[in-house]
Design an enzyme around this catalytic site. Structure first.
Site, PDB file in Angstrom:
ATOM      1  N   CYS A 118       6.854  26.387  23.599  1.00  0.00           N
ATOM      2  CA  CYS A 118       7.425  26.221  24.934  1.00  0.00           C
ATOM      3  C   CYS A 118       8.474  25.095  25.003  1.00  0.00           C
ATOM      4  O   CYS A 118       9.572  25.269  24.500  1.00  0.00           O
ATOM      5  CB  CYS A 118       6.323  26.047  25.960  1.00  0.00           C
ATOM      6  SG  CYS A 118       6.883  26.409  27.633  1.00  0.00           S
ATOM      7  N   ARG A 156       9.852  30.311  38.304  1.00  0.00           N
ATOM      8  CA  ARG A 156       9.304  30.040  36.976  1.00  0.00           C
ATOM      9  C   ARG A 156       8.708  31.332  36.434  1.00  0.00           C
ATOM     10  O   ARG A 156       8.220  32.167  37.189  1.00  0.00           O
ATOM     11  CB  ARG A 156       8.216  28.959  37.056  1.00  0.00           C
ATOM     12  CG  ARG A 156       8.729  27.597  37.454  1.00  0.00           C
ATOM     13  CD  ARG A 156       7.619  26.557  37.359  1.00  0.00           C
ATOM     14  NE  ARG A 156       7.232  26.286  35.982  1.00  0.00           N
ATOM     15  CZ  ARG A 156       7.894  25.464  35.171  1.00  0.00           C
ATOM     16  NH1 ARG A 156       8.984  24.841  35.602  1.00  0.00           N
ATOM     17  NH2 ARG A 156       7.480  25.259  33.945  1.00  0.00           N
ATOM     18  N   HIS A 197       1.385  29.600  25.301  1.00  0.00           N
ATOM     19  CA  HIS A 197       0.310  28.609  25.302  1.00  0.00           C
ATOM     20  C   HIS A 197      -1.009  29.377  25.212  1.00  0.00           C
ATOM     21  O   HIS A 197      -1.037  30.573  25.041  1.00  0.00           O
ATOM     22  CB  HIS A 197       0.292  27.823  26.621  1.00  0.00           C
ATOM     23  CG  HIS A 197       1.536  27.072  26.916  1.00  0.00           C
ATOM     24  ND1 HIS A 197       1.848  25.885  26.320  1.00  0.00           N
ATOM     25  CD2 HIS A 197       2.550  27.312  27.783  1.00  0.00           C
ATOM     26  CE1 HIS A 197       2.992  25.432  26.811  1.00  0.00           C
ATOM     27  NE2 HIS A 197       3.441  26.282  27.694  1.00  0.00           N
TER      28      HIS A 197
HETATM   29  N1  GLN Z   1       9.759  22.170  30.871  1.00  0.00           N
HETATM   30  C1  GLN Z   1      10.009  23.447  30.285  1.00  0.00           C
HETATM   31  C2  GLN Z   1      10.243  24.527  31.322  1.00  0.00           C
HETATM   32  O1  GLN Z   1       9.771  24.428  32.424  1.00  0.00           O
HETATM   33  C3  GLN Z   1       8.861  23.819  29.354  1.00  0.00           C
HETATM   34  C4  GLN Z   1       7.549  23.967  30.048  1.00  0.00           C
HETATM   35  C5  GLN Z   1       6.400  24.126  29.115  1.00  0.00           C
HETATM   36  O2  GLN Z   1       6.387  23.582  28.005  1.00  0.00           O
HETATM   37  N2  GLN Z   1       5.372  24.813  29.573  1.00  0.00           N
HETATM   38  O3  GLN Z   1      10.909  25.493  31.032  1.00  0.00           O
END
Ligand code: GLN
Length: 244
Positions: free
Chosen positions: A98, A132, A198
């Site tokens: 990620c 998101r 994840h």
């Molecule tokens: N900060 C990054 C995003 O929001 C990665 C987030 C994460 O590692 N879950 O895209």
């Protein structure tokens, strides 16, 4: 490869780049080595610390918030860039999840701000206005020609990643993947692996942990099997959650 069958793992920024229990990936790698009598050592490299390119067989970066990523991005580009390139060229596995994955490429664009990437693979990430990308996810990857396997996990990212000449890690079966548009997830370029998954990923996909270990140690053959009843249940549950 390390001669005496020990996996030397180096975690980059383990305090800053560790969300959704990504540290669990390290624990699983350790257990699966130990259960087979393979030696295991874990080192860490934080902000401002030089990296020894020959000091590990696998380098790992977990996920992180944009704020923490900004610190790590600059450090990767300024302090660790050359060493990581050298390690990758020498066959070390670089495994990033990620937020760590987003830093493997050219840049991570966040509005006005552009975070530098470490430039190991041809990709860039852009923080778009849209929602998101969150949810359970399953992808299919081809480990070797004709050998298809499923990875299942959870994703939550604002950034959208677009690959240039690089090869994706897999094809999205369910979920958003790199950018919610092109149907691909992650990146795989030689031994450099990036993914949005994840879970933590490896406890739910123990076969993939084994593949990473074998690759890092330069084994041609798969590692000996373990009693994976619980691991298989965890994998099946992650697949069910993703509807696959
Ligand atoms: N900060 C990054 C995003 O929001 C990665 C987030 C994460 O590692 N879950 O895209």
């Amino acid at each position: 490869m390390h001669e005496d069958g020990e996996l030397r793992l180096c975690a980059l920024y383990p305090d800053l780049m560790n969300i959704y229990a990504d540290r669990g990936n390290l624990l699983l790698l350790e257990r699966r080595c130990r259960w087979r009598g393979i030696g295991f050592s874990l080192s860490a490299s934080g902000l401002g610390e030089e990296l020894d390119p020959a000091g590990a067989d696998m380098f790992y970066i977990g996920g992180g918030q944009d704020r923490d990523q900004a610190l790590c991005a600059r450090d990767l580009a300024e302090v660790k860039r050359e060493a990581l390139h050298e390690a990758a060229a020498n066959g070390a596995v670089i495994f990033a999840v990620c937020g760590g994955y987003q830093l493997l490429g050219h840049s991570y664009q966040l509005g006005e701000q552009s975070l530098p990437g470490v430039g190991l693979v041809d990709l860039e990430t852009i923080r778009a206005d849209g929602p998101r990308l969150i949810g359970n996810v399953a992808i299919e990857m081809e480990l070797a020609p004709g050998e298809r396997r499923v990875l299942a996990g959870f994703e939550n990212h604002g950034g959208r990643t677009f690959l240039g000449a690089a090869t994706p890690l897999g094809r999205v079966l369910s979920g958003h993947g790199n950018n919610d548009r092109d149907g691909y997830e992650g990146v795989r370029s030689g031994n450099v692996i990036g993914t949005y998954l994840h879970g933590p990923l490896l406890p739910k996909n123990a076969w993939f942990a084994d593949w990473l270990i074998a690759t890092a140690l330069g084994h041609e053959q798969p590692l000996p099997a373990l009693d994976d009843e619980l691991e298989q249940e965890a994998h099946a549950e992650a697949r069910r959650a993703a509807g696959v």
